[in-house]
Write a protein that holds these residues in place. Structure first.
Motif, PDB file in Angstrom:
ATOM      1  N   ARG A  82      40.063 -61.748 100.890  1.00 56.92           N
ATOM      2  CA  ARG A  82      38.871 -60.925 101.152  1.00 56.92           C
ATOM      3  C   ARG A  82      39.008 -59.555 100.482  1.00 56.92           C
ATOM      4  NH1 ARG A  82      37.974 -62.169 107.630  1.00 56.92           N
ATOM      5  NH2 ARG A  82      37.518 -64.410 107.407  1.00 56.92           N
ATOM      6  N   LEU A  83      40.213 -58.997 100.512  1.00 57.66           N
ATOM      7  CA  LEU A  83      40.438 -57.704  99.863  1.00 57.66           C
ATOM      8  C   LEU A  83      40.193 -57.817  98.361  1.00 57.66           C
ATOM      9  CD1 LEU A  83      41.439 -54.755  99.998  1.00 57.66           C
ATOM     10  CD2 LEU A  83      43.769 -55.623  99.692  1.00 57.66           C
ATOM     11  N   GLY A  84      40.682 -58.880  97.752  1.00 55.31           N
ATOM     12  CA  GLY A  84      40.489 -59.078  96.324  1.00 55.31           C
ATOM     13  C   GLY A  84      39.027 -59.184  95.958  1.00 55.31           C
ATOM     14  N   ARG A  85      38.266 -59.958  96.726  1.00 51.52           N
ATOM     15  CA  ARG A  85      36.833 -60.108  96.452  1.00 51.52           C
ATOM     16  C   ARG A  85      36.090 -58.790  96.665  1.00 51.52           C
ATOM     17  NH1 ARG A  85      33.913 -65.684  96.798  1.00 51.52           N
ATOM     18  NH2 ARG A  85      32.831 -64.387  95.293  1.00 51.52           N
ATOM     19  N   ALA A  86      36.483 -58.041  97.710  1.00 53.24           N
ATOM     20  CA  ALA A  86      35.824 -56.766  97.978  1.00 53.24           C
ATOM     21  C   ALA A  86      36.098 -55.768  96.846  1.00 53.24           C
ATOM     22  CB  ALA A  86      36.305 -56.199  99.311  1.00 53.24           C
ATOM     23  N   CYS A  87      37.336 -55.733  96.375  1.00 53.63           N
ATOM     24  CA  CYS A  87      37.675 -54.816  95.274  1.00 53.63           C
ATOM     25  C   CYS A  87      36.965 -55.224  93.990  1.00 53.63           C
ATOM     26  CB  CYS A  87      39.189 -54.803  95.051  1.00 53.63           C
ATOM     27  SG  CYS A  87      40.107 -54.003  96.393  1.00 53.63           S
ATOM     28  N   ALA A  88      36.827 -56.526  93.776  1.00 54.64           N
ATOM     29  CA  ALA A  88      36.104 -57.002  92.599  1.00 54.64           C
ATOM     30  C   ALA A  88      34.627 -56.640  92.687  1.00 54.64           C
ATOM     31  CB  ALA A  88      36.275 -58.507  92.465  1.00 54.64           C
ATOM     32  N   HIS A  89      34.066 -56.717  93.892  1.00 47.74           N
ATOM     33  CA  HIS A  89      32.641 -56.414  94.081  1.00 47.74           C
ATOM     34  C   HIS A  89      32.364 -54.921  93.918  1.00 47.74           C
ATOM     35  CE1 HIS A  89      28.588 -57.045  95.498  1.00 47.74           C
ATOM     36  NE2 HIS A  89      28.761 -56.142  96.459  1.00 47.74           N
ATOM     37  N   ARG A  90      33.316 -54.089  94.320  1.00 52.93           N
ATOM     38  CA  ARG A  90      33.147 -52.627  94.221  1.00 52.93           C
ATOM     39  C   ARG A  90      34.184 -52.053  93.253  1.00 52.93           C
ATOM     40  NH1 ARG A  90      32.422 -54.335  99.368  1.00 52.93           N
ATOM     41  NH2 ARG A  90      30.491 -53.723 100.438  1.00 52.93           N
ATOM     42  N   ALA A  91      34.220 -52.632  92.081  1.00 55.35           N
ATOM     43  CA  ALA A  91      35.270 -52.313  91.112  1.00 55.35           C
ATOM     44  C   ALA A  91      35.283 -50.835  90.743  1.00 55.35           C
ATOM     45  CB  ALA A  91      35.104 -53.170  89.863  1.00 55.35           C
ATOM     46  N   ARG A  92      34.121 -50.284  90.444  1.00 50.67           N
ATOM     47  CA  ARG A  92      34.094 -48.890  89.979  1.00 50.67           C
ATOM     48  C   ARG A  92      34.510 -47.927  91.088  1.00 50.67           C
ATOM     49  NH1 ARG A  92      30.484 -51.545  86.879  1.00 50.67           N
ATOM     50  NH2 ARG A  92      30.483 -51.011  84.637  1.00 50.67           N
ATOM     51  N   THR A  93      34.163 -48.246  92.301  1.00 45.48           N
ATOM     52  CA  THR A  93      34.577 -47.401  93.434  1.00 45.48           C
ATOM     53  C   THR A  93      36.098 -47.424  93.590  1.00 45.48           C
ATOM     54  OG1 THR A  93      32.503 -47.845  94.589  1.00 45.48           O
ATOM     55  CG2 THR A  93      34.346 -47.017  95.908  1.00 45.48           C
ATOM     56  N   VAL A  94      36.668 -48.620  93.476  1.00 41.75           N
ATOM     57  CA  VAL A  94      38.128 -48.749  93.609  1.00 41.75           C
ATOM     58  C   VAL A  94      38.833 -47.963  92.500  1.00 41.75           C
ATOM     59  CG1 VAL A  94      40.060 -50.378  93.493  1.00 41.75           C
ATOM     60  CG2 VAL A  94      37.984 -50.975  94.770  1.00 41.75           C
ATOM     61  N   ILE A  95      38.333 -48.101  91.276  1.00 38.87           N
ATOM     62  CA  ILE A  95      38.942 -47.378  90.148  1.00 38.87           C
ATOM     63  C   ILE A  95      38.834 -45.872  90.367  1.00 38.87           C
ATOM     64  CG2 ILE A  95      38.754 -46.905  87.679  1.00 38.87           C
ATOM     65  CD1 ILE A  95      37.795 -49.830  87.365  1.00 38.87           C
ATOM     66  N   ALA A  96      37.695 -45.425  90.862  1.00 36.36           N
ATOM     67  CA  ALA A  96      37.496 -43.995  91.113  1.00 36.36           C
ATOM     68  C   ALA A  96      38.457 -43.487  92.182  1.00 36.36           C
ATOM     69  CB  ALA A  96      36.054 -43.737  91.539  1.00 36.36           C
ATOM     70  N   VAL A  97      38.682 -44.303  93.219  1.00 38.90           N
ATOM     71  CA  VAL A  97      39.614 -43.911  94.285  1.00 38.90           C
ATOM     72  C   VAL A  97      41.028 -43.740  93.726  1.00 38.90           C
ATOM     73  CG1 VAL A  97      40.762 -44.700  96.391  1.00 38.90           C
ATOM     74  CG2 VAL A  97      38.281 -44.898  96.176  1.00 38.90           C
ATOM     75  N   TRP A  98      41.446 -44.677  92.876  1.00 34.71           N
ATOM     76  CA  TRP A  98      42.801 -44.583  92.321  1.00 34.71           C
ATOM     77  C   TRP A  98      42.933 -43.404  91.367  1.00 34.71           C
ATOM     78  CZ3 TRP A  98      47.006 -46.321  94.257  1.00 34.71           C
ATOM     79  CH2 TRP A  98      46.996 -47.491  95.031  1.00 34.71           C
ATOM     80  N   LEU A  99      41.886 -43.131  90.599  1.00 34.19           N
ATOM     81  CA  LEU A  99      41.932 -41.953  89.724  1.00 34.19           C
ATOM     82  C   LEU A  99      41.992 -40.671  90.550  1.00 34.19           C
ATOM     83  CD1 LEU A  99      39.396 -42.906  86.904  1.00 34.19           C
ATOM     84  CD2 LEU A  99      41.891 -42.778  86.748  1.00 34.19           C
ATOM     85  N   ALA A 100      41.259 -40.650  91.675  1.00 32.31           N
ATOM     86  CA  ALA A 100      41.298 -39.477  92.556  1.00 32.31           C
ATOM     87  C   ALA A 100      42.697 -39.306  93.152  1.00 32.31           C
ATOM     88  CB  ALA A 100      40.262 -39.629  93.669  1.00 32.31           C
ATOM     89  N   LEU A 101      43.315 -40.422  93.533  1.00 32.85           N
ATOM     90  CA  LEU A 101      44.677 -40.353  94.075  1.00 32.85           C
ATOM     91  C   LEU A 101      45.660 -39.836  93.023  1.00 32.85           C
ATOM     92  CD1 LEU A 101      44.917 -43.668  96.152  1.00 32.85           C
ATOM     93  CD2 LEU A 101      44.925 -41.324  97.038  1.00 32.85           C
ATOM     94  N   LEU A 102      45.468 -40.268  91.773  1.00 37.93           N
ATOM     95  CA  LEU A 102      46.330 -39.810  90.690  1.00 37.93           C
ATOM     96  C   LEU A 102      46.180 -38.303  90.480  1.00 37.93           C
ATOM     97  CD1 LEU A 102      48.330 -40.557  88.458  1.00 37.93           C
ATOM     98  CD2 LEU A 102      46.377 -41.056  86.974  1.00 37.93           C
ATOM     99  N   MET A 103      44.941 -37.825  90.491  1.00 35.37           N
ATOM    100  CA  MET A 103      44.714 -36.394  90.309  1.00 35.37           C
ATOM    101  C   MET A 103      45.232 -35.597  91.500  1.00 35.37           C
ATOM    102  SD  MET A 103      41.017 -36.124  88.367  1.00 35.37           S
ATOM    103  CE  MET A 103      40.130 -37.180  89.511  1.00 35.37           C
ATOM    104  N   ALA A 104      45.063 -36.130  92.708  1.00 38.68           N
ATOM    105  CA  ALA A 104      45.567 -35.438  93.899  1.00 38.68           C
ATOM    106  C   ALA A 104      47.088 -35.358  93.871  1.00 38.68           C
ATOM    107  CB  ALA A 104      45.102 -36.170  95.165  1.00 38.68           C
ATOM    108  N   SER A 105      47.725 -36.427  93.402  1.00 35.94           N
ATOM    109  CA  SER A 105      49.189 -36.415  93.288  1.00 35.94           C
ATOM    110  C   SER A 105      49.636 -35.372  92.270  1.00 35.94           C
ATOM    111  CB  SER A 105      49.702 -37.804  92.876  1.00 35.94           C
ATOM    112  OG  SER A 105      49.301 -38.789  93.794  1.00 35.94           O
ATOM    113  N   GLY A 106      48.896 -35.285  91.157  1.00 34.23           N
ATOM    114  CA  GLY A 106      49.209 -34.270  90.158  1.00 34.23           C
ATOM    115  C   GLY A 106      49.050 -32.868  90.711  1.00 34.23           C
ATOM    116  N   ALA A 107      47.990 -32.647  91.489  1.00 29.88           N
ATOM    117  CA  ALA A 107      47.786 -31.325  92.087  1.00 29.88           C
ATOM    118  C   ALA A 107      48.913 -30.996  93.064  1.00 29.88           C
ATOM    119  CB  ALA A 107      46.435 -31.295  92.812  1.00 29.88           C
TER     120      ALA A 107
END
Length: 816
Positions: free
Chosen positions: A7-32
């Motif tokens: 179910r997690l895989g299908r949900a991430c596939a359905h909301r792909a751009r949101t998931v990618i944005a979350v990970w990019l935000a986490l990367l930037m937050a880690s850098g900060a």
């Protein structure tokens, strides 16, 4: 778990751009967080509670002038001649400037020290002459009194005078003995062309900031003394290894090539690399941001980087490979992503959990820096797993069927209406061949492991640095001009008898100092010693002891133990020993003592985990014995290369020495987790085939064929990533990278692909035997997600009946 991941895989596939944005935000937050909170990494290691640590605490409490750390700048004339008067004055001036640097307690002018020593010798000679003259006068007075018949009346006076002269002569002789013993503790070489400027800091050695070290070195480097060179020992010029360099890039390039060959497309090869870099970036930045509040060794984030890259690529590969296989079998993209996440992703979570547990288990050793290394490594593994089961499905959704090559998509379109593929006939290996494979594998592993019997643990010193480094030059200069032991001097503290008042205590301390020095100097492995200081109340004396051999030698190690057993003054207790060499010896022994316990825990976990996964008694035992063989064979390789120096030139290793003291423990934890990964992906295929009705020996071949390609690719990728760190200038990083790369090579290709299948064949049906009572107690793990396939794939699109057109993905692969 499999259903949840589906179910997690299908949900991430359905909301792909949101998931990618979350990970990019986490990367930037880690850098900060890194830029805001990161601090300095430590260049060394310490373990509270060791004998060295106890002596250091005593030193800080009783000797205010000796409380801080130290370092040395080594001057040498370019032409080998004696220092000129102008050069001596210039070096003295640099020492004065360094003494004014914030964080520096003092910097000693070596020429002034030698002059003071010479003056001390002259004073002793003058005092001896005075006492001898006094003795002559006393003898003459006694003779005159005797001639006058007044000796009896003056006897008490003469005896008192004689006692004073005897005490004075005893002190002179003791002072001369100390001068003789300290003659080998020089600041200027005998030929006068080399001098050591000793720098002492206000902070403890581990707490001296890099800023302070850099400021000290800048004074010497920015104001060169004409006609001389200057180098710095490793206590002063600590080199922190870079997180990433050209060799690591080469490792990633090799991994990329393997991915292209394995997956057939640049897009497919790029996804595991991209997700691994995102995961390792987040984990490393988080780890570095904690360095401001935690005492973190420089190697700690690099270990997380190694693991994060290697497992991040592999875990993504497992899921992508499963997804591609399902697409080629006609499964719709969204459904395939969910199934891949619930099956291969489930195995990834389980495999990652085993590595996670093994790394967190390093905290059980009770060794702080090792536990922190394990925790930071576990963080990298955890992030890699979460990235694999969320970000990978999202990216796969955006790529759609383009994750397949054009040829694969064309072939898929052609056979869209085709039937099942004919099964390939599989024959088990012969028993003779299985016996030969097992014998060859075990013999090879034992031979490779033999050097581990000569394992010596230690810490890198200046001699293990690159030959073009200032630390190496300083080490070799000191060794040549002042002796091997001058690079690993010991601080020895002795308790004295004291006295009822300060005057008596001081007098007793001076006599005790000579007694202690003589007892220490009697050891064959002591080249020289010098008294350093008394405590304020004259209850302790400190000595600088120079061993005959270097800081990592066996004789120095034995000397430390011998000194700690010596009680030079009865009733005052044994000696305390500290210093960098002593500290490294204590750390090595503490780690060595903790290793058997940790190995027992790891082996116990291995048996339990594999028992749950394979529901067999034989398989866990074989897999665990294979891990033990891999571990000792890896150690054997490390000893042969890094301790004996075999083939060291191929990896740029210029000097051999003891093996990094915490490497065996780290290797045990990481190799255990990776070995379980490979056993999982090879062994579950065998179990799947057996459960689906294949004869036990046929199931071995089917399972091996099903898993060998992905395990081969995964192992090559890990070897490439770890191997990139082998060429690091830091011997710590290089040895860890080599141990992990060699360990994966041994475990994946010799143990899992050669030894395990042979032993499984020889065991036959007994390989899958499990007592009924235990079978009822064990939960059904279903790591491969077979039940998930039954629910979703067989009853999926097109109204297929279970088993009508195709089997679960792995089963089809196993049988074909």
């Amino acid at each position: 778990m499999a259903e949840l991941l589906y179910r997690l895989g299908r949900a991430c596939a359905h909301r792909a751009r949101t998931v990618i944005a979350v990970w990019l935000a986490l990367l930037m937050a880690s850098g900060a967080a890194f830029f805001l909170f990161s601090g300095e990494l430590e260049g060394g290691f310490s373990i509270p509670g060791t004998p060295t640590d106890e002596v250091n605490q005593l030193r800080a409490a009783e000797f205010s002038d000796l409380a801080g750390g130290s370092g040395a700048a080594i001057y040498q004339t370019e032409d080998g001649s004696e220092f000129t008067e102008e050069q001596r004055e210039a070096i003295a001036d640099r020492a004065e400037q360094v003494a004014e640097v914030p964080g520096v307690a003092d910097a000693v002018d070596p020429f002034a020290t030698e002059a003071e020593r010479a003056e001390g010798v002259r004073e002793l000679e003058e005092n001896r002459e005075e006492i001898e003259a006094g003795q002559a006068e006393l003898d003459a007075g006694r003779e005159a009194a005797e001639a006058a018949g007044m000796l009896e009346q003056s006897e008490e006076f003469f005896d008192g005078q004689q006692a004073e002269i005897d005490a004075g002569m005893e002190m002179i002789e003791g002072g001369e003995a100390l001068m003789e013993m300290s003659s080998g503790v020089g600041m200027v070489s005998e030929d006068g062309d080399t001098a050591q400027v000793m720098v002492s800091f206000t902070a403890e050695q581990m707490d001296v900031s890099q800023e302070t070290r850099d400021a000290v070195m800048a004074v010497f480097e920015d104001h060169p003394v004409p006609g001389t060179t200057v180098d710095f020992n490793s206590d002063l010029a600590q080199s922190l290894p870079a997180l990433f360099g050209p060799a690591e890039v080469v490792g990633l390039v090799v991994a990329a090539v393997v991915l292209v060959v394995m997956l057939g497309t640049l897009v497919g090869a790029g996804l595991p690399l991209l997700t691994a870099l995102v995961g390792v970036g987040i984990a490393t930045l988080i780890a570095m941001s904690l360095s401001g509040v935690l005492e973190m060794a420089s190697v700690t984030p690099i270990l997380g980087l190694m693991l994060g890259l290697a497992v991040g690529i592999d875990y993504a590969l497992f899921i992508i490979n499963r997804h591609r296989r399902q697409l080629k079998q006609g499964v719709e993209v969204g459904e395939s992503i969910g199934l891949a996440n619930g099956t291969a992703g489930n195995a990834v979570v389980f495999a990652g959990t085993t590595v996670l547990i093994a790394l967190l288990g390093l905290n059980l050793t009770g060794i702080g820096f090792l536990g922190l290394m394990g925790t930071m490594g576990a963080l990298a593994i955890a992030v890699a797993v979460v990235v694999a089961v969320t970000l990978v499905p999202a990216l796969l959704s955006l790529r759609g069927e383009r994750i397949l090559s054009r040829r694969e998509r064309a072939r898929l379109a052609e056979r869209a209406s085709g039937g099942a593929t004919a099964a390939e006939t599989v024959r088990p290996m012969s028993t003779g061949r299985a016996l030969l494979r097992a014998a060859v594998a075990v013999a090879a592993l034992v031979v490779v492991a033999l050097p581990a019997l000569d394992l010596r643990l230690g810490m890198p010193d200046g001699s293990s640095e690159s030959t073009d480094s200032t630390q190496y030059r300083a080490y070799t200069i000191v060794e040549e001009e002042f002796g091997e032991g001058a690079n690993g001097t010991l601080l020895v503290i002795a308790r004295l008898t004291g006295g009822p008042d300060e005057e008596t205590a001081e007098l007793n301390a001076q006599m005790d100092q000579i007694t202690v020095a003589e007892k220490i100097y009697d050891f064959d492995d002591v080249a020289a010693l010098a008294p350093i200081a008394f405590s304020d109340d004259f209850t302790y004396a400190a000595f600088q002891v120079v061993p005959v051999e270097g800081p990592t030698s066996e004789s120095t190690e034995q000397l430390v133990h011998d000194l700690r057993e010596l009680e030079p003054i009865k009733g005052t207790g044994t000696l305390g020993v500290a210093g960098v060499a002593s500290g490294n010896i204590d750390i090595s022994e503490t780690l060595n003592d903790a290793l058997p316990t940790y190995l027992t825990v790891v082996v116990g976990m291995s048996l339990v985990i594999l028992l749950l996964v394979f529901r067999s008694v034989f398989v866990p035992v074989v897999a665990t014995l294979g891990f033990i063989l891999s571990f000792f064979a890896s150690l054997g390789g490390v000893v042969a290369v890094y301790q004996w120096g075999w083939l060291g030139g191929l990896i740029g290793l210029e000097n051999s020495g003891p093996v990094l003291n915490f490497l065996p423990t780290i290797l045990a934890g990481i190799l255990f987790g990776l070995a379980m990964d490979y056993m999982l992906f090879i062994g579950t295929g065998m179990r799947e085939a057996y459960v689906h009705g294949a004869p036990s020996r046929t199931a071995v071949v089917q399972g091996f064929r099903a898993g060998r390609s992905v395990v081969t690719a995964a192992a090559i990728i890990m070897i490439s990533v770890f191997g990139g760190f082998v060429f690091s200038h830091s011997v710590m990083i290089s040895s860890i990278g080599f141990a992990l790369a060699f360990g994966v090579l041994i475990d994946a290709f010799v143990v899992r692909m050669l030894l395990v299948p042979a032993l499984m064949h020889l065991a036959g049906d007994a390989a899958w035997w499990l007592p009924r009572w235990l079978d009822r107690l064990l939960p059904d793990i279903d790591v491969e997600g077979a039940a998930l396939e039954t629910r979703h794939l067989h009853a999926g699109e097109g109204g297929e009946e279970p088993g009508s057109e195709r089997e679960p993905a792995d089963s089809a692969a196993v049988r074909g």
